[in-house]
Design a protein around this motif. Structure first.
Motif, mmCIF file in Angstrom:
data_model
loop_
_atom_site.group_PDB
_atom_site.id
_atom_site.type_symbol
_atom_site.label_atom_id
_atom_site.label_comp_id
_atom_site.label_asym_id
_atom_site.label_seq_id
_atom_site.Cartn_x
_atom_site.Cartn_y
_atom_site.Cartn_z
ATOM 1 N N SER A 1 -7.348 24.589 21.233
ATOM 2 C CA SER A 1 -6.677 25.162 20.073
ATOM 3 C C SER A 1 -7.005 24.378 18.807
ATOM 4 C CB SER A 1 -5.159 25.174 20.307
ATOM 5 O OG SER A 1 -4.470 25.670 19.177
ATOM 6 N N ILE A 2 -6.900 23.053 18.881
ATOM 7 C CA ILE A 2 -7.168 22.217 17.708
ATOM 8 C C ILE A 2 -8.633 22.309 17.298
ATOM 9 C CG2 ILE A 2 -7.258 19.828 16.880
ATOM 10 C CD1 ILE A 2 -4.805 19.272 18.655
ATOM 11 N N LEU A 3 -9.535 22.236 18.275
ATOM 12 C CA LEU A 3 -10.964 22.304 17.986
ATOM 13 C C LEU A 3 -11.347 23.674 17.440
ATOM 14 C CD1 LEU A 3 -13.701 20.908 18.068
ATOM 15 C CD2 LEU A 3 -13.944 21.627 20.456
ATOM 16 N N GLY A 4 -10.817 24.734 18.059
ATOM 17 C CA GLY A 4 -11.113 26.079 17.583
ATOM 18 C C GLY A 4 -10.653 26.292 16.153
ATOM 19 N N GLU A 5 -9.442 25.830 15.857
ATOM 20 C CA GLU A 5 -8.929 25.989 14.492
ATOM 21 C C GLU A 5 -9.757 25.183 13.505
ATOM 22 O OE1 GLU A 5 -4.730 25.585 11.984
ATOM 23 O OE2 GLU A 5 -4.811 24.969 14.104
ATOM 24 N N HIS A 6 -10.131 23.973 13.886
ATOM 25 C CA HIS A 6 -10.903 23.116 12.982
ATOM 26 C C HIS A 6 -12.274 23.706 12.679
ATOM 27 C CE1 HIS A 6 -11.371 19.194 11.034
ATOM 28 N NE2 HIS A 6 -12.645 19.256 11.382
ATOM 29 N N LEU A 7 -12.884 24.337 13.691
ATOM 30 C CA LEU A 7 -14.210 24.929 13.500
ATOM 31 C C LEU A 7 -14.140 26.364 12.986
ATOM 32 C CD1 LEU A 7 -15.974 23.680 16.776
ATOM 33 C CD2 LEU A 7 -16.073 22.656 14.499
ATOM 34 N N GLY A 8 -12.945 26.901 12.939
ATOM 35 C CA GLY A 8 -12.794 28.292 12.508
ATOM 36 C C GLY A 8 -13.328 29.268 13.533
ATOM 37 N N LEU A 9 -13.302 28.886 14.826
ATOM 38 C CA LEU A 9 -13.823 29.738 15.891
ATOM 39 C C LEU A 9 -12.686 30.279 16.761
ATOM 40 C CD1 LEU A 9 -16.886 27.636 17.154
ATOM 41 C CD2 LEU A 9 -16.882 29.510 15.491
ATOM 42 N N LYS A 10 -12.854 31.459 17.261
ATOM 43 C CA LYS A 10 -11.891 32.036 18.190
ATOM 44 C C LYS A 10 -12.089 31.404 19.572
ATOM 45 C CE LYS A 10 -10.033 36.473 19.782
ATOM 46 N NZ LYS A 10 -8.721 36.247 19.148
ATOM 47 N N VAL A 11 -10.999 31.063 20.220
ATOM 48 C CA VAL A 11 -11.061 30.471 21.553
ATOM 49 C C VAL A 11 -10.988 31.579 22.595
ATOM 50 C CG1 VAL A 11 -9.944 28.916 23.200
ATOM 51 C CG2 VAL A 11 -9.969 28.351 20.759
ATOM 52 N N ARG A 12 -11.951 31.584 23.489
ATOM 53 C CA ARG A 12 -11.951 32.593 24.544
ATOM 54 C C ARG A 12 -11.312 32.023 25.811
ATOM 55 N NH1 ARG A 12 -17.540 35.208 26.538
ATOM 56 N NH2 ARG A 12 -17.515 33.529 28.073
ATOM 57 N N ASN A 13 -10.350 32.758 26.333
ATOM 58 C CA ASN A 13 -9.760 32.440 27.646
ATOM 59 C C ASN A 13 -8.912 31.184 27.708
ATOM 60 O OD1 ASN A 13 -11.020 34.720 28.706
ATOM 61 N ND2 ASN A 13 -12.822 33.558 29.356
ATOM 62 N N TYR A 14 -7.823 31.154 26.936
ATOM 63 C CA TYR A 14 -6.805 30.141 27.206
ATOM 64 C C TYR A 14 -6.248 30.441 28.588
ATOM 65 C CZ TYR A 14 -6.403 28.733 22.255
ATOM 66 O OH TYR A 14 -6.633 28.256 20.990
ATOM 67 N N LYS A 15 -5.906 29.417 29.339
ATOM 68 C CA LYS A 15 -5.311 29.629 30.658
ATOM 69 C C LYS A 15 -4.181 28.637 30.883
ATOM 70 C CE LYS A 15 -9.311 31.691 32.962
ATOM 71 N NZ LYS A 15 -10.240 31.609 34.110
ATOM 72 N N LEU A 16 -2.997 29.025 30.461
ATOM 73 C CA LEU A 16 -1.844 28.159 30.639
ATOM 74 C C LEU A 16 -1.057 28.514 31.894
ATOM 75 C CD1 LEU A 16 -0.475 27.736 27.017
ATOM 76 C CD2 LEU A 16 -1.387 25.963 28.498
ATOM 77 N N GLY A 17 -0.945 29.790 32.215
ATOM 78 C CA GLY A 17 -0.173 30.184 33.381
ATOM 79 C C GLY A 17 1.293 30.353 33.029
ATOM 80 N N GLU A 18 1.942 31.326 33.626
ATOM 81 C CA GLU A 18 3.331 31.625 33.290
ATOM 82 C C GLU A 18 4.286 30.505 33.668
ATOM 83 O OE1 GLU A 18 4.450 34.201 37.316
ATOM 84 O OE2 GLU A 18 4.186 35.218 35.394
ATOM 85 N N GLU A 19 3.881 29.629 34.598
ATOM 86 C CA GLU A 19 4.756 28.524 34.967
ATOM 87 C C GLU A 19 4.969 27.550 33.828
ATOM 88 O OE1 GLU A 19 1.141 27.805 37.631
ATOM 89 O OE2 GLU A 19 1.589 29.278 36.080
ATOM 90 N N LEU A 20 4.092 27.614 32.806
ATOM 91 C CA LEU A 20 4.238 26.731 31.653
ATOM 92 C C LEU A 20 4.982 27.393 30.498
ATOM 93 C CD1 LEU A 20 0.715 25.024 31.604
ATOM 94 C CD2 LEU A 20 2.840 24.198 32.606
ATOM 95 N N ASP A 21 5.497 28.585 30.697
ATOM 96 C CA ASP A 21 6.231 29.297 29.653
ATOM 97 C C ASP A 21 7.396 28.494 29.072
ATOM 98 O OD1 ASP A 21 4.518 31.402 29.882
ATOM 99 O OD2 ASP A 21 5.897 32.733 30.940
ATOM 100 N N PRO A 22 8.121 27.697 29.875
ATOM 101 C CA PRO A 22 9.241 26.927 29.308
ATOM 102 C C PRO A 22 8.843 25.979 28.184
ATOM 103 C CG PRO A 22 9.444 27.006 31.690
ATOM 104 C CD PRO A 22 8.096 27.580 31.359
ATOM 105 N N PHE A 23 7.571 25.598 28.103
ATOM 106 C CA PHE A 23 7.132 24.715 27.026
ATOM 107 C C PHE A 23 6.926 25.473 25.706
ATOM 108 C CE2 PHE A 23 5.402 22.097 30.629
ATOM 109 C CZ PHE A 23 6.225 21.003 30.422
ATOM 110 N N SER A 24 6.806 26.794 25.792
ATOM 111 C CA SER A 24 6.622 27.630 24.591
ATOM 112 C C SER A 24 5.508 27.087 23.699
ATOM 113 C CB SER A 24 7.934 27.728 23.800
ATOM 114 O OG SER A 24 8.957 28.302 24.573
ATOM 115 N N ILE A 25 4.337 26.862 24.275
ATOM 116 C CA ILE A 25 3.218 26.278 23.530
ATOM 117 C C ILE A 25 2.556 27.342 22.651
ATOM 118 C CG2 ILE A 25 1.024 25.050 23.734
ATOM 119 C CD1 ILE A 25 1.952 24.077 26.472
ATOM 120 N N GLN A 26 2.424 27.039 21.372
ATOM 121 C CA GLN A 26 1.825 27.951 20.401
ATOM 122 C C GLN A 26 0.387 27.527 20.137
ATOM 123 O OE1 GLN A 26 3.868 30.556 19.431
ATOM 124 N NE2 GLN A 26 5.284 29.560 20.876
ATOM 125 N N LEU A 27 -0.566 28.382 20.483
ATOM 126 C CA LEU A 27 -1.981 28.046 20.359
ATOM 127 C C LEU A 27 -2.670 28.894 19.289
ATOM 128 C CD1 LEU A 27 -2.813 27.812 24.183
ATOM 129 C CD2 LEU A 27 -2.369 25.918 22.611
#
Length: 249
Positions: free
Chosen positions: A31-57
């Protein structure tokens, strides 16, 4: 396009196989690298088990052409990539782990902002949670004496030197509850065994003012997301993943 590189080329990424915190760090790094380079990130894979962290990418960015000669990068290239910014004109494959102390420290505020976690109320400030990571890394984990010294260091600090101080409703979180080290710590210090899953254990640890760690990215994440004032980790932690502890003081 920033193409993510996971440990399984097909299907969902197994958090149990590679580790919850490793998965989180990779996605945050993308997420940080993609934003810094202005590139779209393909295929984040967090998994629903990590939903409680509410991570914003990062979800935006340019989608550049992907060709057969696409260049692959590792963590040793991270500083160079970040220096390019939006001058990056080609899609890339990133195969690193983002377990770089300087990178995590530099982006500390940004990383914290990615976790949309609720406000917490610190428990009794005298309570301690001890993380004992053994399992497949027992051969490089610290000995019983490390945990004993760490616990008694915190006891001494909280009691301002009074020998009458005693632990009050403290806990131990471990992947090896039947290991002799764990059993001995529980018996001597009357620790309660944490029986939550990996995600809930980290969220539970946020309630403590005193945290003792073994090492590893999971332990690091528990400390990072906490507001604890007293955090102790072993000097040998850097052997696992480089210096992601000491750089945070």
């Amino acid at each position: 396009m920033l193409i993510t590189k996971y440990w399984e080329t097909e299907g969902e990424l197994s958090i149990r196989t590679f580790g919850l915190a490793n998965v989180i760090l990779k996605n945050i790094g993308y997420s940080i690298l993609g934003e810094h380079l202005g590139l779209k990130v393909r295929n984040y894979k967090l998994g629903e088990e990590l939903d409680p962290f509410s991570i914003q990418l990062w979800k935006d960015g340019r989608e550049l052409e992907v060709n057969s000669e696409i260049r692959k990068y590792q963590d040793c290239d991270l500083s160079h990539l970040l220096s390019k910014g939006e001058k990056q004109t080609e899609s890339i494959v990133y195969e690193g782990y983002f377990q770089e102390g300087w990178f995590l420290r530099k982006n500390e505020k940004r990383i914290r902002g990615m976790f949309n976690l609720p406000k917490i109320k610190i428990r009794d400030p005298n309570e301690i949670i001890v993380f004992v990571r053994l399992g497949d890394v027992a051969h490089i984990a610290p000995p019983y004496s490390y945990y004993q010294n760490a616990i008694e260091t915190i006891q001494y600090k909280l009691s301002t030197g009074s020998k009458s101080y005693s632990l009050n409703n403290s806990y131990i979180a471990t992947d090896s509850p039947n290991h002799p080290i764990v059993k001995r710590l529980i018996k001597k210090y009357k620790l309660n065994l944490v029986k939550f899953n990996d995600v809930d254990t980290i969220l539970f640890a946020r309630e403590f003012n005193n945290i003792i760690l073994t090492g590893g990215t999971y332990n690091w994440l528990a400390a990072f997301l906490s507001e604890a004032k007293n955090i102790i980790y072993p000097e040998i932690a850097h052997q696992w993943h480089g210096d992601i502890y000491g750089i945070f003081n």
